[in-house]
Write a protein that holds these residues in place. Structure first.
Motif, PDB file in Angstrom:
ATOM      1  N   ALA B 145     -15.084  -7.366 -20.140  1.00 18.85           N
ATOM      2  CA  ALA B 145     -14.382  -6.519 -21.113  1.00 18.85           C
ATOM      3  C   ALA B 145     -13.475  -7.365 -22.008  1.00 18.85           C
ATOM      4  O   ALA B 145     -13.389  -7.134 -23.223  1.00 18.85           O
ATOM      5  CB  ALA B 145     -13.585  -5.437 -20.396  1.00 18.85           C
ATOM      6  N   VAL B 146     -12.804  -8.353 -21.411  1.00 25.82           N
ATOM      7  CA  VAL B 146     -11.946  -9.242 -22.212  1.00 25.82           C
ATOM      8  C   VAL B 146     -12.798 -10.001 -23.233  1.00 25.82           C
ATOM      9  O   VAL B 146     -12.442 -10.082 -24.419  1.00 25.82           O
ATOM     10  CB  VAL B 146     -11.157 -10.234 -21.328  1.00 25.82           C
ATOM     11  CG1 VAL B 146     -10.288 -11.142 -22.204  1.00 25.82           C
ATOM     12  CG2 VAL B 146     -10.300  -9.510 -20.306  1.00 25.82           C
ATOM     13  N   CYS B 147     -13.939 -10.527 -22.800  1.00 27.09           N
ATOM     14  CA  CYS B 147     -14.825 -11.270 -23.717  1.00 27.09           C
ATOM     15  C   CYS B 147     -15.234 -10.400 -24.905  1.00 27.09           C
ATOM     16  O   CYS B 147     -15.214 -10.845 -26.057  1.00 27.09           O
ATOM     17  CB  CYS B 147     -16.086 -11.747 -22.996  1.00 27.09           C
ATOM     18  SG  CYS B 147     -15.787 -12.991 -21.744  1.00 27.09           S
ATOM     19  N   VAL B 148     -15.596  -9.163 -24.631  1.00 25.43           N
ATOM     20  CA  VAL B 148     -16.105  -8.269 -25.668  1.00 25.43           C
ATOM     21  C   VAL B 148     -14.993  -7.884 -26.652  1.00 25.43           C
ATOM     22  O   VAL B 148     -15.247  -7.681 -27.840  1.00 25.43           O
ATOM     23  CB  VAL B 148     -16.737  -7.014 -24.995  1.00 25.43           C
ATOM     24  CG1 VAL B 148     -17.034  -5.934 -26.009  1.00 25.43           C
ATOM     25  CG2 VAL B 148     -18.017  -7.404 -24.251  1.00 25.43           C
ATOM     26  N   ALA B 149     -13.758  -7.813 -26.145  1.00 26.50           N
ATOM     27  CA  ALA B 149     -12.631  -7.333 -26.963  1.00 26.50           C
ATOM     28  C   ALA B 149     -11.731  -8.450 -27.465  1.00 26.50           C
ATOM     29  O   ALA B 149     -10.750  -8.195 -28.158  1.00 26.50           O
ATOM     30  CB  ALA B 149     -11.806  -6.340 -26.136  1.00 26.50           C
ATOM     31  N   ARG B 150     -12.059  -9.710 -27.171  1.00 28.35           N
ATOM     32  CA  ARG B 150     -11.069 -10.772 -27.345  1.00 28.35           C
ATOM     33  C   ARG B 150     -10.670 -11.075 -28.784  1.00 28.35           C
ATOM     34  O   ARG B 150      -9.619 -11.676 -29.022  1.00 28.35           O
ATOM     35  CB  ARG B 150     -11.500 -12.045 -26.620  1.00 28.35           C
ATOM     36  CG  ARG B 150     -12.733 -12.740 -27.155  1.00 28.35           C
ATOM     37  CD  ARG B 150     -13.076 -13.915 -26.233  1.00 28.35           C
ATOM     38  NE  ARG B 150     -14.302 -14.592 -26.622  1.00 28.35           N
ATOM     39  CZ  ARG B 150     -14.877 -15.543 -25.906  1.00 28.35           C
ATOM     40  NH1 ARG B 150     -14.339 -15.913 -24.758  1.00 28.35           N
ATOM     41  NH2 ARG B 150     -15.990 -16.114 -26.318  1.00 28.35           N
ATOM     42  N   GLU B 151     -11.477 -10.661 -29.754  1.00 31.48           N
ATOM     43  CA  GLU B 151     -11.095 -10.892 -31.153  1.00 31.48           C
ATOM     44  C   GLU B 151      -9.866 -10.075 -31.548  1.00 31.48           C
ATOM     45  O   GLU B 151      -9.286 -10.289 -32.611  1.00 31.48           O
ATOM     46  CB  GLU B 151     -12.258 -10.564 -32.086  1.00 31.48           C
ATOM     47  CG  GLU B 151     -13.461 -11.494 -31.941  1.00 31.48           C
ATOM     48  CD  GLU B 151     -13.175 -12.921 -32.401  1.00 31.48           C
ATOM     49  OE1 GLU B 151     -12.496 -13.092 -33.422  1.00 31.48           O
ATOM     50  OE2 GLU B 151     -13.626 -13.866 -31.701  1.00 31.48           O
ATOM     51  N   PHE B 152      -9.496  -9.112 -30.697  1.00 30.75           N
ATOM     52  CA  PHE B 152      -8.268  -8.350 -30.950  1.00 30.75           C
ATOM     53  C   PHE B 152      -7.050  -9.069 -30.347  1.00 30.75           C
ATOM     54  O   PHE B 152      -5.937  -8.544 -30.416  1.00 30.75           O
ATOM     55  CB  PHE B 152      -8.405  -6.910 -30.415  1.00 30.75           C
ATOM     56  CG  PHE B 152      -9.371  -6.095 -31.236  1.00 30.75           C
ATOM     57  CD1 PHE B 152      -8.917  -5.233 -32.228  1.00 30.75           C
ATOM     58  CD2 PHE B 152     -10.744  -6.229 -31.058  1.00 30.75           C
ATOM     59  CE1 PHE B 152      -9.813  -4.514 -33.024  1.00 30.75           C
ATOM     60  CE2 PHE B 152     -11.653  -5.521 -31.845  1.00 30.75           C
ATOM     61  CZ  PHE B 152     -11.182  -4.663 -32.826  1.00 30.75           C
ATOM     62  N   GLY B 153      -7.288 -10.269 -29.811  1.00 25.09           N
ATOM     63  CA  GLY B 153      -6.195 -11.085 -29.289  1.00 25.09           C
ATOM     64  C   GLY B 153      -6.052 -10.955 -27.782  1.00 25.09           C
ATOM     65  O   GLY B 153      -5.608  -9.914 -27.306  1.00 25.09           O
ATOM     66  N   VAL B 154      -6.407 -12.005 -27.057  1.00 24.24           N
ATOM     67  CA  VAL B 154      -6.366 -11.944 -25.589  1.00 24.24           C
ATOM     68  C   VAL B 154      -4.950 -11.642 -25.086  1.00 24.24           C
ATOM     69  O   VAL B 154      -4.747 -10.763 -24.247  1.00 24.24           O
ATOM     70  CB  VAL B 154      -6.911 -13.260 -24.971  1.00 24.24           C
ATOM     71  CG1 VAL B 154      -6.694 -13.277 -23.461  1.00 24.24           C
ATOM     72  CG2 VAL B 154      -8.393 -13.422 -25.294  1.00 24.24           C
ATOM     73  N   ASP B 155      -3.959 -12.355 -25.627  1.00 17.80           N
ATOM     74  CA  ASP B 155      -2.578 -12.123 -25.163  1.00 17.80           C
ATOM     75  C   ASP B 155      -2.120 -10.703 -25.482  1.00 17.80           C
ATOM     76  O   ASP B 155      -1.418 -10.077 -24.690  1.00 17.80           O
ATOM     77  CB  ASP B 155      -1.619 -13.127 -25.827  1.00 17.80           C
ATOM     78  CG  ASP B 155      -1.818 -14.525 -25.263  1.00 17.80           C
ATOM     79  OD1 ASP B 155      -2.435 -14.652 -24.195  1.00 17.80           O
ATOM     80  OD2 ASP B 155      -1.358 -15.492 -25.904  1.00 17.80           O
ATOM     81  N   THR B 156      -2.536 -10.210 -26.641  1.00 19.32           N
ATOM     82  CA  THR B 156      -2.120  -8.867 -27.061  1.00 19.32           C
ATOM     83  C   THR B 156      -2.724  -7.797 -26.164  1.00 19.32           C
ATOM     84  O   THR B 156      -2.006  -6.952 -25.625  1.00 19.32           O
ATOM     85  CB  THR B 156      -2.567  -8.614 -28.522  1.00 19.32           C
ATOM     86  OG1 THR B 156      -2.068  -9.687 -29.319  1.00 19.32           O
ATOM     87  CG2 THR B 156      -2.059  -7.282 -29.036  1.00 19.32           C
ATOM     88  N   ILE B 157      -4.043  -7.813 -26.022  1.00 15.88           N
ATOM     89  CA  ILE B 157      -4.702  -6.736 -25.264  1.00 15.88           C
ATOM     90  C   ILE B 157      -4.391  -6.801 -23.769  1.00 15.88           C
ATOM     91  O   ILE B 157      -4.486  -5.802 -23.073  1.00 15.88           O
ATOM     92  CB  ILE B 157      -6.246  -6.702 -25.505  1.00 15.88           C
ATOM     93  CG1 ILE B 157      -6.932  -7.985 -25.045  1.00 15.88           C
ATOM     94  CG2 ILE B 157      -6.540  -6.405 -26.977  1.00 15.88           C
ATOM     95  CD1 ILE B 157      -8.450  -7.998 -25.211  1.00 15.88           C
ATOM     96  N   LEU B 158      -4.000  -7.996 -23.279  1.00 20.55           N
ATOM     97  CA  LEU B 158      -3.684  -8.139 -21.861  1.00 20.55           C
ATOM     98  C   LEU B 158      -2.170  -8.174 -21.614  1.00 20.55           C
ATOM     99  O   LEU B 158      -1.712  -8.647 -20.563  1.00 20.55           O
ATOM    100  CB  LEU B 158      -4.360  -9.395 -21.288  1.00 20.55           C
ATOM    101  CG  LEU B 158      -5.894  -9.421 -21.392  1.00 20.55           C
ATOM    102  CD1 LEU B 158      -6.453 -10.672 -20.728  1.00 20.55           C
ATOM    103  CD2 LEU B 158      -6.525  -8.167 -20.784  1.00 20.55           C
ATOM    104  N   ALA B 159      -1.402  -7.623 -22.548  1.00 15.47           N
ATOM    105  CA  ALA B 159       0.064  -7.648 -22.439  1.00 15.47           C
ATOM    106  C   ALA B 159       0.551  -7.006 -21.136  1.00 15.47           C
ATOM    107  O   ALA B 159       1.561  -7.415 -20.574  1.00 15.47           O
ATOM    108  CB  ALA B 159       0.694  -6.946 -23.639  1.00 15.47           C
ATOM    109  N   LYS B 160      -0.195  -5.993 -20.655  1.00 19.79           N
ATOM    110  CA  LYS B 160       0.213  -5.317 -19.413  1.00 19.79           C
ATOM    111  C   LYS B 160      -0.773  -5.572 -18.272  1.00 19.79           C
ATOM    112  O   LYS B 160      -0.896  -4.767 -17.351  1.00 19.79           O
ATOM    113  CB  LYS B 160       0.338  -3.807 -19.672  1.00 19.79           C
ATOM    114  CG  LYS B 160       1.456  -3.477 -20.658  1.00 19.79           C
ATOM    115  CD  LYS B 160       1.539  -1.993 -20.940  1.00 19.79           C
ATOM    116  CE  LYS B 160       2.677  -1.694 -21.919  1.00 19.79           C
ATOM    117  NZ  LYS B 160       2.670  -0.269 -22.330  1.00 19.79           N
TER     118      LYS B 160
END
Lengths: 191, 191
Positions: B145-160
């Motif tokens: 899921a991280v790979c597929v969404a990572r263009e939205f910013g790994v640090d941002t999307i995984l903030a929590k």
């Protein structure tokens, strides 16, 4: 086990048919909504509350957990493959209906023909996989898909799926006894 | 086994990471498209072509078939439940990205903030379920899921989602070696 959901032909349908068909004891309860929302794990229903297994969210996860208990996931690899492809087809039918659905309206008149045509195609694919005798969770999802989509016309959507139609008709008493009293969630908008 | 798909971070990602992590031999091939479309079972890719199992369609069915072979579906009921809930969360991440995606454009600028916010919430839910040590197909779907969404910013999307982030970072070599050369399918539209 207690399933929390609304009295609708929607994300509960496969779960309830599966439990009834396989003899799993499942109490169904409709919570106060949205008051209960803050008690759910992800803010959504259905949710299964089970003493031994804890809380299970998301309809397809709940269906697979019950299928595992009922040992109807498909025993051989080929049965498992067919069952999983059928479950994905069930999700595609659901997503197809959802895509054209307008809350408190239904599918607008100008989108009914395209939605119906897509449903015919999905059920044609389901026809190529289903086996009523095998009776896996995937096979049962074929008749759950009919229940969810039936306001678009059972004969119409199953025009290319005679085996699915026979299976649905053979399970009509089970369907009526289980989810027969529920309102349709997806339907053509009334003129 | 041969997986037919395109060199993208999309519906192939979980399948390829799973095969690599669990040591399943999987050849990946990109067919001529749309020329090959009429050779597919349902007109779509991915499709798995396997001598012993035949043709398997639909990405989540393929992932579960490979997971069954690799015995990483979750052995106990509680591990199976967590794994299936994680797989449904992976589908929700994918559907979230798909909902705002415009073909050949990406996610339009005015929808990037809402999509990103929804991704943060999904990964917060994933965080509550994931276990890198357990390593079921559901756990691996967290990093897919991280790979597929990572263009939205790994640090941002995984903030929590610090556990998901640590898991993703721990598997970075595997990810790079497997799907590192693929283009992102989902991304914010370029300004």
């Amino acid at each position: 086990m207690k399933l929390l959901y609304f009295p609708l032909l929607a994300r509960n349908t496969l779960i309830e048919l599966l439990a009834a068909e396989k003899g799993l004891k499942l109490e169904v309860s409709c919570p106060e909504w949205p008051a209960y929302k803050s008690n759910t794990r992800f803010g959504q229903l259905p949710q299964l509350e089970c003493e031994s297994a804890g809380t299970v969210c998301q309809s397809m996860a709940i269906a697979r957990v019950l299928a595992r208990r009922a040992k109807c996931e498909g025993e051989s690899e080929s049965d498992f493959i067919a069952s999983e492809m059928l479950l994905e087809k069930f999700v595609e039918v659901y997503d197809e209906l959802k895509a054209s659905h307008v809350y408190q309206v239904g599918t607008p008149a100008d989108k009914v023909a395209a939605t119906t045509e897509a449903l015919v195609k999905h059920f044609e694919h389901i026809e190529s996989l289903v086996d009523a005798e095998r009776g896996t969770v995937g096979d049962l999802s074929a008749i759950a898909a009919v229940c969810v989509a039936r306001e678009f016309g059972v004969d119409t959507i199953l025009a290319k799926a005679p085996k699915v139609k026979a299976y649905y008709e053979a399970k009509k008493s089970l369907i009526d006894a289980t989810v027969g009293g529920y309102s349709a969630w997806f339907k053509p908008a009334s003129a």
